[in-house]
Design a protein around this motif. Structure first.
Motif, PDB file in Angstrom:
ATOM      1  N   PRO A  87      -6.694  -4.452 -11.370  1.00  0.00           N
ATOM      2  CA  PRO A  87      -7.444  -4.209 -10.120  1.00  0.00           C
ATOM      3  C   PRO A  87      -7.245  -2.797  -9.599  1.00  0.00           C
ATOM      4  O   PRO A  87      -8.215  -2.137  -9.201  1.00  0.00           O
ATOM      5  CB  PRO A  87      -6.849  -5.225  -9.146  1.00  0.00           C
ATOM      6  CG  PRO A  87      -6.214  -6.262  -9.992  1.00  0.00           C
ATOM      7  CD  PRO A  87      -5.807  -5.608 -11.261  1.00  0.00           C
ATOM      8  N   ALA A  88      -5.998  -2.319  -9.630  1.00  0.00           N
ATOM      9  CA  ALA A  88      -5.738  -0.975  -9.112  1.00  0.00           C
ATOM     10  C   ALA A  88      -6.484   0.068  -9.938  1.00  0.00           C
ATOM     11  O   ALA A  88      -7.023   1.035  -9.386  1.00  0.00           O
ATOM     12  CB  ALA A  88      -4.244  -0.692  -9.106  1.00  0.00           C
ATOM     13  N   VAL A 148     -10.207   0.025  -9.032  1.00  0.00           N
ATOM     14  CA  VAL A 148     -10.395   0.702  -7.749  1.00  0.00           C
ATOM     15  C   VAL A 148     -10.320   2.212  -7.946  1.00  0.00           C
ATOM     16  O   VAL A 148     -11.164   2.976  -7.478  1.00  0.00           O
ATOM     17  CB  VAL A 148      -9.309   0.249  -6.743  1.00  0.00           C
ATOM     18  CG1 VAL A 148      -9.232   1.207  -5.555  1.00  0.00           C
ATOM     19  CG2 VAL A 148      -9.595  -1.153  -6.262  1.00  0.00           C
ATOM     20  N   PHE A 163      -0.042   0.810  -2.852  1.00  0.00           N
ATOM     21  CA  PHE A 163       0.702   0.808  -4.111  1.00  0.00           C
ATOM     22  C   PHE A 163       1.885   1.760  -4.024  1.00  0.00           C
ATOM     23  O   PHE A 163       3.019   1.419  -4.369  1.00  0.00           O
ATOM     24  CB  PHE A 163      -0.222   1.222  -5.259  1.00  0.00           C
ATOM     25  CG  PHE A 163       0.493   1.830  -6.433  1.00  0.00           C
ATOM     26  CD1 PHE A 163       1.216   1.026  -7.311  1.00  0.00           C
ATOM     27  CD2 PHE A 163       0.484   3.205  -6.646  1.00  0.00           C
ATOM     28  CE1 PHE A 163       1.901   1.589  -8.367  1.00  0.00           C
ATOM     29  CE2 PHE A 163       1.158   3.765  -7.700  1.00  0.00           C
ATOM     30  CZ  PHE A 163       1.880   2.961  -8.572  1.00  0.00           C
ATOM     31  N   LEU A 209      -2.882  -6.808  -1.696  1.00  0.00           N
ATOM     32  CA  LEU A 209      -2.730  -7.573  -2.926  1.00  0.00           C
ATOM     33  C   LEU A 209      -2.829  -6.656  -4.139  1.00  0.00           C
ATOM     34  O   LEU A 209      -1.950  -6.667  -5.014  1.00  0.00           O
ATOM     35  CB  LEU A 209      -3.811  -8.657  -2.979  1.00  0.00           C
ATOM     36  CG  LEU A 209      -3.671  -9.618  -4.154  1.00  0.00           C
ATOM     37  CD1 LEU A 209      -2.343 -10.362  -4.046  1.00  0.00           C
ATOM     38  CD2 LEU A 209      -4.824 -10.600  -4.185  1.00  0.00           C
ATOM     39  N   VAL A 210      -3.871  -5.847  -4.175  1.00  0.00           N
ATOM     40  CA  VAL A 210      -4.060  -4.952  -5.319  1.00  0.00           C
ATOM     41  C   VAL A 210      -2.883  -3.980  -5.428  1.00  0.00           C
ATOM     42  O   VAL A 210      -2.334  -3.751  -6.512  1.00  0.00           O
ATOM     43  CB  VAL A 210      -5.393  -4.172  -5.183  1.00  0.00           C
ATOM     44  CG1 VAL A 210      -5.486  -3.088  -6.233  1.00  0.00           C
ATOM     45  CG2 VAL A 210      -6.566  -5.117  -5.290  1.00  0.00           C
ATOM     46  N   ALA A 263      -6.969  -7.453   0.762  1.00  0.00           N
ATOM     47  CA  ALA A 263      -7.279  -7.051  -0.609  1.00  0.00           C
ATOM     48  C   ALA A 263      -6.487  -5.811  -1.019  1.00  0.00           C
ATOM     49  O   ALA A 263      -5.940  -5.743  -2.124  1.00  0.00           O
ATOM     50  CB  ALA A 263      -8.782  -6.787  -0.746  1.00  0.00           C
ATOM     51  N   GLN A 264      -6.394  -4.865  -0.119  1.00  0.00           N
ATOM     52  CA  GLN A 264      -5.619  -3.658  -0.416  1.00  0.00           C
ATOM     53  C   GLN A 264      -4.172  -3.993  -0.725  1.00  0.00           C
ATOM     54  O   GLN A 264      -3.590  -3.500  -1.693  1.00  0.00           O
ATOM     55  CB  GLN A 264      -5.604  -2.718   0.791  1.00  0.00           C
ATOM     56  CG  GLN A 264      -6.857  -1.942   1.025  1.00  0.00           C
ATOM     57  CD  GLN A 264      -6.733  -1.142   2.316  1.00  0.00           C
ATOM     58  OE1 GLN A 264      -5.653  -0.778   2.739  1.00  0.00           O
ATOM     59  NE2 GLN A 264      -7.852  -0.870   2.943  1.00  0.00           N
ATOM     60  N   MET A 309     -11.161  -0.362  -0.220  1.00  0.00           N
ATOM     61  CA  MET A 309     -10.227  -0.711  -1.285  1.00  0.00           C
ATOM     62  C   MET A 309      -9.482   0.522  -1.789  1.00  0.00           C
ATOM     63  O   MET A 309      -8.426   0.426  -2.389  1.00  0.00           O
ATOM     64  CB  MET A 309     -10.974  -1.365  -2.450  1.00  0.00           C
ATOM     65  CG  MET A 309     -11.478  -2.748  -2.146  1.00  0.00           C
ATOM     66  SD  MET A 309     -10.152  -3.835  -1.702  1.00  0.00           S
ATOM     67  CE  MET A 309      -9.274  -3.839  -3.258  1.00  0.00           C
ATOM     68  N   ALA A 311      -5.859   0.842  -1.334  1.00  0.00           N
ATOM     69  CA  ALA A 311      -4.897   0.120  -2.167  1.00  0.00           C
ATOM     70  C   ALA A 311      -3.936   1.079  -2.855  1.00  0.00           C
ATOM     71  O   ALA A 311      -2.774   0.736  -3.115  1.00  0.00           O
ATOM     72  CB  ALA A 311      -5.636  -0.720  -3.209  1.00  0.00           C
ATOM     73  N   MET A 343       0.338  -5.855  -6.565  1.00  0.00           N
ATOM     74  CA  MET A 343       0.272  -6.246  -7.974  1.00  0.00           C
ATOM     75  C   MET A 343       0.562  -5.050  -8.869  1.00  0.00           C
ATOM     76  O   MET A 343       1.354  -5.129  -9.816  1.00  0.00           O
ATOM     77  CB  MET A 343      -1.119  -6.812  -8.296  1.00  0.00           C
ATOM     78  CG  MET A 343      -1.303  -8.250  -7.854  1.00  0.00           C
ATOM     79  SD  MET A 343      -3.030  -8.750  -7.936  1.00  0.00           S
ATOM     80  CE  MET A 343      -3.258  -8.856  -9.701  1.00  0.00           C
ATOM     81  N   ALA A 344      -0.071  -3.922  -8.548  1.00  0.00           N
ATOM     82  CA  ALA A 344       0.115  -2.735  -9.375  1.00  0.00           C
ATOM     83  C   ALA A 344       1.562  -2.260  -9.300  1.00  0.00           C
ATOM     84  O   ALA A 344       2.178  -1.922 -10.323  1.00  0.00           O
ATOM     85  CB  ALA A 344      -0.831  -1.630  -8.923  1.00  0.00           C
TER      86      ALA A 344
END
Lengths: 414, 319, 274
Positions: free
Chosen positions: B41-42, B45, C152, C85-86, C82-83, C145, C148, C89-90
């Motif tokens: 996902p990253a 984006v 991160f 979560l993404v 959403a930001q 987004m 994100a 995850m990263a």
């Protein structure tokens, strides 16, 4: 502990989603034979909405879908982005800042010869026109000059702003000697005084000052230096503090409304605020005094004009013209004047203005107005930023008037 | 009970744990695939919102694209040459660097002690934290306006009124003198960001085990010694993050000088982003402004990564 | 004991005094919502001569503000979740598989926030037009987004400080990547999630740049666009501007007061138990 929280959040999101979906499903009206015209308004929603309602009541077959973006920078950016991406609104405004780009890109329709363009003052048509074509329906103009406190001036023996610059400087000295702060001018923009003096000069020269500068037969150094030298006397003779470089129009207005200064640079937009803040204040507008070879003049320009997008289809363009016709009609102009307090310049309606602004009305209706940024033929924004910054440096005493003009010449040739 | 076991066990097993981590935490190939999937996902984006537009901008920077007509002619390095020959660019660069470095140093020096204090118990702590955080909330446009009233150089300016009433000081040219205007913009920048960075440090302070301090206290360390021996070294990761944010945001600053001083007086507080906006949006010279954006992105990248490297290295030495 | 009490009192007084100074502009904004434009002109910082509620009643009487409120809430909630979560995850993938590739990828991602937003605006707009996501709240969410990357970066920095033993122990117990992420990592990084979440919420809620360019229908306006409806070419109706600003701020203040105690949650106690 955590999952109920998540549920609540999700619940809110879903509710909001439902709300927004409901909202967007109602906007296409093509089915019942009406034409939808999208419109990006320069004028605020509060002022524009009643006009749109009145128009739609009279023209049930046209629906105006208006959106709003505050002037100036945000509007220009929004419009630019949409024009470029092929989603230009059907009706928008051409302003000083974007007219060159819009015209050169062929993004606007030529409106010359349309019935609604008749009866609009030539000055306004010329502002948003080029080579005989007319691209903007500009209904009004604004003018800026000086606002003065009548009591303070009477106190030192004056009943108005003198006609010549030398007399004006003497008056400021008298005011200062009497213990008043004589004059404040906001220099976050091109100083009103400089614009007006240039305007007086260009109205007396043929070809105009800017034609000469931009076709290379003259320079900023030649045309601007004498005027900047006179203007700079305000600061070198100690009449005005160099602190003005950090003031904006609203701050200067507030000083004036609170009777802390005798004369300021001002336009019609200060009238309501000053009168509400200090109803007792006895004040009036006056023209910027003339230099020995000039005459009293004012800064000002035609208001941005309504334009039709060249990328709209024919049917929509027709509907857009219906809208513009209504805007230029007597009723439309009257409503526009009442909503915005602008001085309109059409033949079909004579605007009523506040008595304090009376001295400026005739110059506006005659088109005796000048603003460098609009008169310049290219690089308007870059030159304007440069000019304002260099004038500020001159006021601070870091550079001389001739350096300001030289910097503008350098910018133009780069 | 946990107080004694945690520090000793983590301290003793640290080297072995580090060696083992790679193998055991990664797991088998299936786990590795899932791990990688977490990155997707990253990356999506990143590619769509940054790489693609940036490449498009890079392309435009070699054209005479105006931002209005879809036509764009290739003109080589002309835009870049024009920027490098423009003297007003240099003034923008000076203040941008000054602002970025100034706010980074000042906010870091103020936010860490502030976070330590905010972490202690005192009356009204929640309200105080909220007040500190508040400047990060409203748009810079309105804060710029408020501060322009407060810092007005006129005798009627708020700060000048206070100074003359309390100390009899004459009106100070806060925003109309070049040096003071630069100073004022930086101070408002510090005001706006210190609270939020303190909150950031606060989050990291929470991950410092209380036991460290207890052990230090038993060893007779003064609060000052505790701060320099425990708090500061353990806040290094936070400092890496925070100073990188401050520096890159400082380099990108636009709203604050734009609303507070509009770049003035003269070019004293003019920023690179402001010329980016003036040429790109105001003037519609999109090719030129793209070239500026490309050069600027590269410059911010170089400065940002250099700084990141240095602070990470310092951080590793402490850790 | 008494010295400790003294110290605490002094600290309280000092911190409150300092915070009040910091909060002066807040006072300025709030107090001016109760003034007429005239009153604000004559005394910008004083108390109102007569408390006027006209700004409030006209702002709250306009139905479009509720619609805008709903729109903003929708965009903010979706975009921030959403930001986070993404980003989380990263960060997790990056921490767990630290090698050369991921390190390079990590620094590459950072390029995402050194790009000035002004320079990607037009290309992005054109892309979104292609996907019919312009003038749509969901399109706006997608634009946000980009945040994100910021999440991160912050989350990754924080994860470095975590005790690895906890993750390792879970792995040995046979938990999969997914389970570890949801059950162990997310609760462990709660302080930073809250901090970053609060910050991103502030950004999205207050952002002006993206909505003004990407939204055009009045019924899709976010609340900040309403704030700017008080701005006109030469002057601004500041009392109206500030009133809507305060209306837009109130939810943020409440949000911050409620979330900030989560920033200071007993992290270690939680992890040792887990």
């Amino acid at each position: 502990m955590k999952s109920p929280m998540r549920m609540v959040v999700a619940g809110i999101a879903v509710t909001a989603l439902a709300g927004s979906l409901g909202a967007c499903s109602g906007d296409s009206g093509e089915a019942d034979g009406t034409t939808t015209v999208s419109f990006l308004s320069w004028t605020g929603q509060e002022q524009m909405e009643p006009m749109i309602e009145a128009f739609e009541a009279e023209n049930p077959d046209v629906t105006i879908e208006a959106s709003y973006s505050p002037p100036v920078a945000e509007y220009i950016q929004t419009l630019q982005t949409r024009v470029l991406s092929g989603t230009a609104p059907d009706v928008f405004v051409v302003a000083a800042e974007n007219k060159t780009n819009l015209i050169e890109a062929g993004a606007v329709v030529d409106l010359s010869g349309e019935p609604f363009m008749e009866g609009i003052q030539q000055f306004n048509l010329d502002t948003y026109g080029r080579d005989g074509a007319e691209y903007g329906l500009s209904l009004s103009s604004w003018a800026a000059g000086y606002a003065y406190n009548k009591e303070m001036l009477a106190d030192v023996g004056y009943d108005g702003i003198p006609e010549t610059w030398d007399e004006f400087l003497v008056m400021l000295q008298d005011l200062q000697d009497a213990g008043y702060t004589p004059f404040l001018e906001s220099v976050d923009q091109m100083p009103t005084t400089v614009s007006a003096m240039l305007g007086a000069k260009t109205s007396q020269s043929d070809p105009s000052v800017d034609d000469q500068i931009f076709d290379g037969s003259s320079t900023f150094a030649e045309q601007w230096t004498p005027i900047l030298e006179e203007y700079n006397r305000l600061y070198t003779e100690g009449l005005v503090s160099a602190d003005v470089v950090a003031l904006d129009g609203d701050q200067v207005r507030d000083e004036f409304a609170n009777e802390r200064v005798a004369v300021i640079n001002a336009g019609p937009w200060i009238i309501n605020a000053v009168q509400e803040a200090n109803p007792e204040l006895d004040w009036e507008f006056g023209q910027v005094p003339g230099l020995p070879d000039g005459m009293p003049f004012q800064a000002g320009a035609a208001a941005p004009g309504y334009a039709i997008s060249a990328s709209s289809d024919e049917e929509t363009q027709e509907a857009a013209k219906t809208f513009l016709t209504w805007l230029a009609s007597e009723q439309g102009v009257e409503m526009f004047h009442e909503a915005t307090n602008d001085v309109t310049v059409t033949e079909n309606f004579t605007p009523e203005v506040d008595p304090v602004f009376e001295p400026m009305v005739e110059p506006i209706r005659d088109g005796d107005l000048y603003l460098p940024m609009i008169a310049w033929q290219r690089d308007e924004d870059v030159l304007n930023v440069e000019a304002v910054a260099q004038v500020q440096r001159m006021i601070q005493g870091q550079i001389g008037p001739e350096d300001v003009a030289a910097a503008l010449d350098a910018k133009l040739s780069s | 009970m946990t107080t004694l076991t945690t520090p000793t066990s983590s301290g003793a097993s640290a080297p072995t744990a580090r060696k083992r981590r790679r193998r055991s935490v990664e797991g088998g190939w299936k786990q590795i695939t899932i791990n990688r999937a977490f990155l997707i996902p990253a990356i999506v984006v990143f590619v769509f919102l940054f790489v693609v537009p940036l490449l498009q901008g890079l392309y435009w920077s070699f054209t005479d694209f105006t931002g209005y007509s879809p036509e764009a002619n290739f003109i080589g390095w002309d835009n870049y040459v024009q920027i490098l020959n423009d003297p007003s660019m240099l003034s923008g660069l000076t203040f941008t660097l000054l602002f970025a470095v100034g706010t980074t140093l000042l906010v870091t020096c103020l936010a860490i002690p502030l976070a330590v204090q905010l972490n202690k118990a005192f009356v009204g702590r929640n309200v105080v934290r909220s007040l500190w955080f508040f400047p990060a909330v409203p748009s810079m446009a309105i804060l710029g306006l408020v501060w322009s009233y407060i810092l007005s150089p006129l005798p009627s300016g708020v700060l000048n009124t206070l100074l003359s009433n309390w100390f009899g000081i004459e009106a100070v040219s806060w925003l109309s003198d070049n040096t003071l205007a630069r100073f004022s913009v930086i101070m408002v920048g510090v005001w706006a960001q210190t609270g939020w960075h303190a909150v950031l440090y606060l989050a990291y302070l929470q991950s410092i085990p209380q036991e460290y301090y207890e052990v230090a206290k038993i060893d007779g360390a003064s609060p000052r010694q505790q701060f320099f021996a425990i708090t500061l070294p353990l806040l290094m990761p936070a400092m890496v993050v925070s100073s990188f944010l401050l520096l890159t945001n400082g380099l990108k600053v636009f709203d604050l000088p734009y609303t507070l001083t509009n770049g003035g007086p003269g070019f004293a507080t003019y920023t690179i982003t402001q010329s980016l906006v003036v040429t790109g949006v105001g003037q519609g010279e999109y090719g030129l402004s793209s070239a500026l954006a490309v050069m600027f992105t590269v410059a911010v990248g170089v400065i940002g990564f250099t700084q990141l490297r240095i602070t990470s290295r310092i951080g590793r030495r402490f850790a | 004991m008494t010295t400790a009490l003294w110290r605490r009192t002094l600290l309280s007084i000092g911190m409150i005094a300092l915070a009040l100074i910091i909060g002066v502009p807040l006072y300025y904004i709030v107090i001016n919502t109760f003034k007429t434009q005239a009153d604000m002109v004559s005394s910008p910082l004083g108390l109102p001569e007569t408390w006027s509620f006209a700004n409030w009643s006209s702002a709250l009487g306009d139905m479009s503000i509720y619609q805008a409120f709903g729109n903003t809430l929708y965009v903010t909630v979706l975009a921030v979740l959403a930001q986070l979560l993404v980003g989380a995850m990263a960060a997790y993938a990056m921490i767990i598989a630290r090698n050369r590739t991921t390190r390079i990828l990590g620094s590459l991602l950072l390029v995402g926030f050194i790009i000035p937003p002004q320079s990607t605006m037009i290309p992005l707009y054109r892309t979104l037009v292609g996907f019919e996501l312009v003038d749509s709240l969901n399109g706006l969410v997608i634009m946000y987004m980009g945040g994100a990357i910021f999440c991160f970066f912050l989350i990754q920095g924080y994860m470095r400080t975590l005790p690895y033993e906890v993750i390792e122990a879970a792995r040995i117990d046979g938990a999969g990547t997914n389970q570890i992420f949801w059950r162990i990592v997310l609760p462990l990084i709660k302080p930073i999630l809250v901090t970053v979440g609060v910050f991103q919420t502030m950004w999205v809620w207050n952002d002006f740049l993206l909505p003004t360019v990407f939204l055009s229908s009045p019924q899709k306006e976010t609340i900040v666009l309403q704030v700017y409806s008080a701005v006109s070419e030469f002057t601004t109706d500041w009392p109206a501007f500030m009133t809507i600003t305060v209306i837009a701020l109130i939810p943020m203040v409440i949000f911050f007061v409620f979330t900030q105690r989560h920033i200071v949650s007993g992290l270690l106690a939680g992890s040792v138990k887990g």
